[in-house]
Design an enzyme around this catalytic site. Structure first.
Site, PDB file in Angstrom:
ATOM      1  N   LYS A   1       0.829  -1.213   0.000  1.00 14.25           N
ATOM      2  CA  LYS A   1       0.000   0.000   0.000  1.00 14.25           C
ATOM      3  C   LYS A   1       0.863   1.263   0.000  1.00 14.25           C
ATOM      4  O   LYS A   1       0.582   2.206  -0.723  1.00 14.25           O
ATOM      5  CB  LYS A   1      -0.927   0.048   1.231  1.00 14.25           C
ATOM      6  CG  LYS A   1      -1.927  -1.087   1.322  1.00 14.25           C
ATOM      7  CD  LYS A   1      -2.953  -0.849   2.420  1.00 14.25           C
ATOM      8  CE  LYS A   1      -2.370  -0.727   3.824  1.00 14.25           C
ATOM      9  NZ  LYS A   1      -1.717  -1.946   4.328  1.00 14.25           N
TER      10      LYS A   1
ATOM     11  N   ARG B   1      -9.383   1.288   9.653  1.00 16.15           N
ATOM     12  CA  ARG B   1      -8.926  -0.072   9.924  1.00 16.15           C
ATOM     13  C   ARG B   1      -9.983  -0.863  10.694  1.00 16.15           C
ATOM     14  O   ARG B   1      -9.765  -2.040  10.983  1.00 16.15           O
ATOM     15  CB  ARG B   1      -7.655  -0.006  10.763  1.00 16.15           C
ATOM     16  CG  ARG B   1      -6.364   0.036   9.915  1.00 16.15           C
ATOM     17  CD  ARG B   1      -5.437  -0.847  10.506  1.00 16.15           C
ATOM     18  NE  ARG B   1      -4.055  -1.072  10.413  1.00 16.15           N
ATOM     19  CZ  ARG B   1      -3.057  -0.397   9.948  1.00 16.15           C
ATOM     20  NH1 ARG B   1      -3.218   0.745   9.396  1.00 16.15           N
ATOM     21  NH2 ARG B   1      -1.849  -0.862  10.025  1.00 16.15           N
TER      22      ARG B   1
ATOM     23  N   ARG C   1      -0.066  -8.695  13.751  1.00 21.25           N
ATOM     24  CA  ARG C   1      -0.707  -7.646  12.936  1.00 21.25           C
ATOM     25  C   ARG C   1      -1.640  -8.269  11.900  1.00 21.25           C
ATOM     26  O   ARG C   1      -2.703  -7.735  11.611  1.00 21.25           O
ATOM     27  CB  ARG C   1       0.363  -6.788  12.236  1.00 21.25           C
ATOM     28  CG  ARG C   1       1.081  -5.850  13.192  1.00 21.25           C
ATOM     29  CD  ARG C   1       2.345  -5.280  12.597  1.00 21.25           C
ATOM     30  NE  ARG C   1       2.103  -4.354  11.506  1.00 21.25           N
ATOM     31  CZ  ARG C   1       3.055  -3.917  10.680  1.00 21.25           C
ATOM     32  NH1 ARG C   1       4.297  -4.324  10.821  1.00 21.25           N
ATOM     33  NH2 ARG C   1       2.754  -3.078   9.728  1.00 21.25           N
TER      34      ARG C   1
ATOM     35  N   ARG D   1      12.217  -2.195  12.325  1.00 24.14           N
ATOM     36  CA  ARG D   1      11.192  -1.566  13.161  1.00 24.14           C
ATOM     37  C   ARG D   1      10.648  -2.592  14.140  1.00 24.14           C
ATOM     38  O   ARG D   1      10.483  -3.753  13.785  1.00 24.14           O
ATOM     39  CB  ARG D   1      10.035  -1.082  12.265  1.00 24.14           C
ATOM     40  CG  ARG D   1      10.110   0.361  11.877  1.00 24.14           C
ATOM     41  CD  ARG D   1       9.148   0.689  10.759  1.00 24.14           C
ATOM     42  NE  ARG D   1       7.793   0.132  10.944  1.00 24.14           N
ATOM     43  CZ  ARG D   1       6.811   0.249  10.052  1.00 24.14           C
ATOM     44  NH1 ARG D   1       7.019   0.899   8.925  1.00 24.14           N
ATOM     45  NH2 ARG D   1       5.634  -0.273  10.279  1.00 24.14           N
TER      46      ARG D   1
ATOM     47  N   ARG E   1      12.327  -6.339   6.104  1.00 25.45           N
ATOM     48  CA  ARG E   1      12.507  -4.887   5.938  1.00 25.45           C
ATOM     49  C   ARG E   1      13.535  -4.322   6.911  1.00 25.45           C
ATOM     50  O   ARG E   1      13.550  -4.708   8.081  1.00 25.45           O
ATOM     51  CB  ARG E   1      11.208  -4.184   6.310  1.00 25.45           C
ATOM     52  CG  ARG E   1      10.313  -3.856   5.184  1.00 25.45           C
ATOM     53  CD  ARG E   1       9.224  -2.971   5.779  1.00 25.45           C
ATOM     54  NE  ARG E   1       7.988  -3.099   5.074  1.00 25.45           N
ATOM     55  CZ  ARG E   1       6.809  -2.758   5.578  1.00 25.45           C
ATOM     56  NH1 ARG E   1       6.704  -2.304   6.811  1.00 25.45           N
ATOM     57  NH2 ARG E   1       5.734  -2.882   4.856  1.00 25.45           N
TER      58      ARG E   1
HETATM   59  P1  AMP Z   1       1.044   0.708   9.556  1.00 27.83           P
HETATM   60  O1  AMP Z   1       2.380   1.300   9.289  1.00 27.83           O
HETATM   61  O2  AMP Z   1      -0.062   1.356   8.764  1.00 27.83           O
HETATM   62  O3  AMP Z   1       1.016  -0.789   9.438  1.00 27.83           O
HETATM   63  O4  AMP Z   1       0.688   1.041  11.077  1.00 27.83           O
HETATM   64  C1  AMP Z   1       1.530   0.652  12.140  1.00 27.83           C
HETATM   65  C2  AMP Z   1       0.749   0.524  13.430  1.00 27.83           C
HETATM   66  O5  AMP Z   1       0.102   1.766  13.739  1.00 27.83           O
HETATM   67  C3  AMP Z   1      -0.380  -0.495  13.409  1.00 27.83           C
HETATM   68  O6  AMP Z   1       0.081  -1.800  13.668  1.00 27.83           O
HETATM   69  C4  AMP Z   1      -1.282   0.029  14.521  1.00 27.83           C
HETATM   70  O7  AMP Z   1      -0.765  -0.254  15.804  1.00 27.83           O
HETATM   71  C5  AMP Z   1      -1.181   1.529  14.336  1.00 27.83           C
HETATM   72  N1  AMP Z   1      -2.223   2.029  13.398  1.00 27.83           N
HETATM   73  C6  AMP Z   1      -2.043   2.532  12.141  1.00 27.83           C
HETATM   74  N2  AMP Z   1      -3.210   2.899  11.589  1.00 27.83           N
HETATM   75  C7  AMP Z   1      -4.158   2.635  12.503  1.00 27.83           C
HETATM   76  C8  AMP Z   1      -5.577   2.781  12.546  1.00 27.83           C
HETATM   77  N3  AMP Z   1      -6.271   3.285  11.500  1.00 27.83           N
HETATM   78  N4  AMP Z   1      -6.229   2.397  13.665  1.00 27.83           N
HETATM   79  C9  AMP Z   1      -5.578   1.895  14.729  1.00 27.83           C
HETATM   80  N5  AMP Z   1      -4.244   1.709  14.761  1.00 27.83           N
HETATM   81  C10 AMP Z   1      -3.532   2.083  13.665  1.00 27.83           C
END
Ligand code: AMP
Length: 224
Positions: free
Chosen positions: A16, A91, A174, A163, A130
């Protein structure tokens, strides 16, 4: 052309972010990446960051009450007036409802939800390999896009790090969270006629050209 209000959906690691970067250049939209916003808040040790960190490190979602207001404010900013690309939000069904209500209140509507999908085993291999330069954010992959010198950034030689939420056990968590809480949004947007599906196992360029073609079709339909 009317506004281009887009959502990117899909499991972590489906590509994405890569698509978002390309699409925001193509269509001059602000890229609103929730994960990036939260990580910046964690680094800056703001109240939001402190609250979010414990959930993020465990691969859990940050509570809706913590994240939704931040993103809805962002969408209401001036640079998102003609459109936006949301990456990582909504989400949950609750977040999707809040977003829908808020933008409708402003007389706007979503253009499409772009689903970039990939199976779990592909995602685990992609994410757990990564490595990032913590200074610049440049991302490598130990197998697919390795730096010239293992563990070091090509540009400034910084030590690359993994990370916390990219560790394999966290990735699996996740993914479980994605299946339980975010996957219902596929049906949610499909029922509203907004869903467009793309195969995230194809090359980034192929996925990109498919998405571009879909957006062009949507724009043409809008002009009719
Ligand atoms: P991402 O980089 O988008 O995978 O986001 C990393 C982390 O941020 C996720 O595993 C969640 O802990 C938190 N996160 C990101 N977007 C959301 C969302 N829309 N709602 C809740 N937690 C989020």
């Amino acid at each position: 052309m009317a506004e281009l209000n887009l959502i990117l959906l899909g499991p972590p690691g489906a590509g994405k972010g890569t698509q978002a970067t390309r699409l925001t250049e193509d269509f001059r939209l602000p890229h609103i990446a929730t994960g990036d916003i939260l990580r910046a808040a964690v680094s800056a040790q703001t109240a939001l960051g402190k609250e979010a960190k414990r959930y993020m490190d465990g691969g859990e979602l940050v509570p809706d009450s913590v994240i939704t207001g931040v993103i809805l404010d962002r969408v209401a900013q001036d640079d998102a007036r003609d459109g936006f690309l949301l990456d990582g939000f909504p989400r949950t069904v609750e977040q999707a409802d809040s977003l829908g209500t808020e933008i409708e209140k402003r007389g706007r509507r979503l253009t499409a939800a772009l689903l970039v999908d990939a199976p779990d085993d592909v995602v685990v291999k992609r994410i757990s390999g990564r490595r990032v330069n913590p200074q610049t954010g440049r991302v490598y992959h130990v197998d697919f896009d390795p730096p010239r010198l293992a563990g070091r950034d090509d540009d400034d030689g910084s030590e690359l790090v993994q990370r916390d939420d990219d560790r394999e056990e966290t990735v699996r968590r996740r993914l479980a969270v994605y299946h339980a809480q975010t996957e219902p949004l596929i049906d949610y947007y499909d029922r509203r006629g907004l869903l467009r599906r793309f195969d995230g196992t194809a090359s980034p360029s192929e996925v990109h050209s498919h998405i571009r073609a879909a957006i062009s079709t949507l724009q043409r339909e809008d002009e009719l």
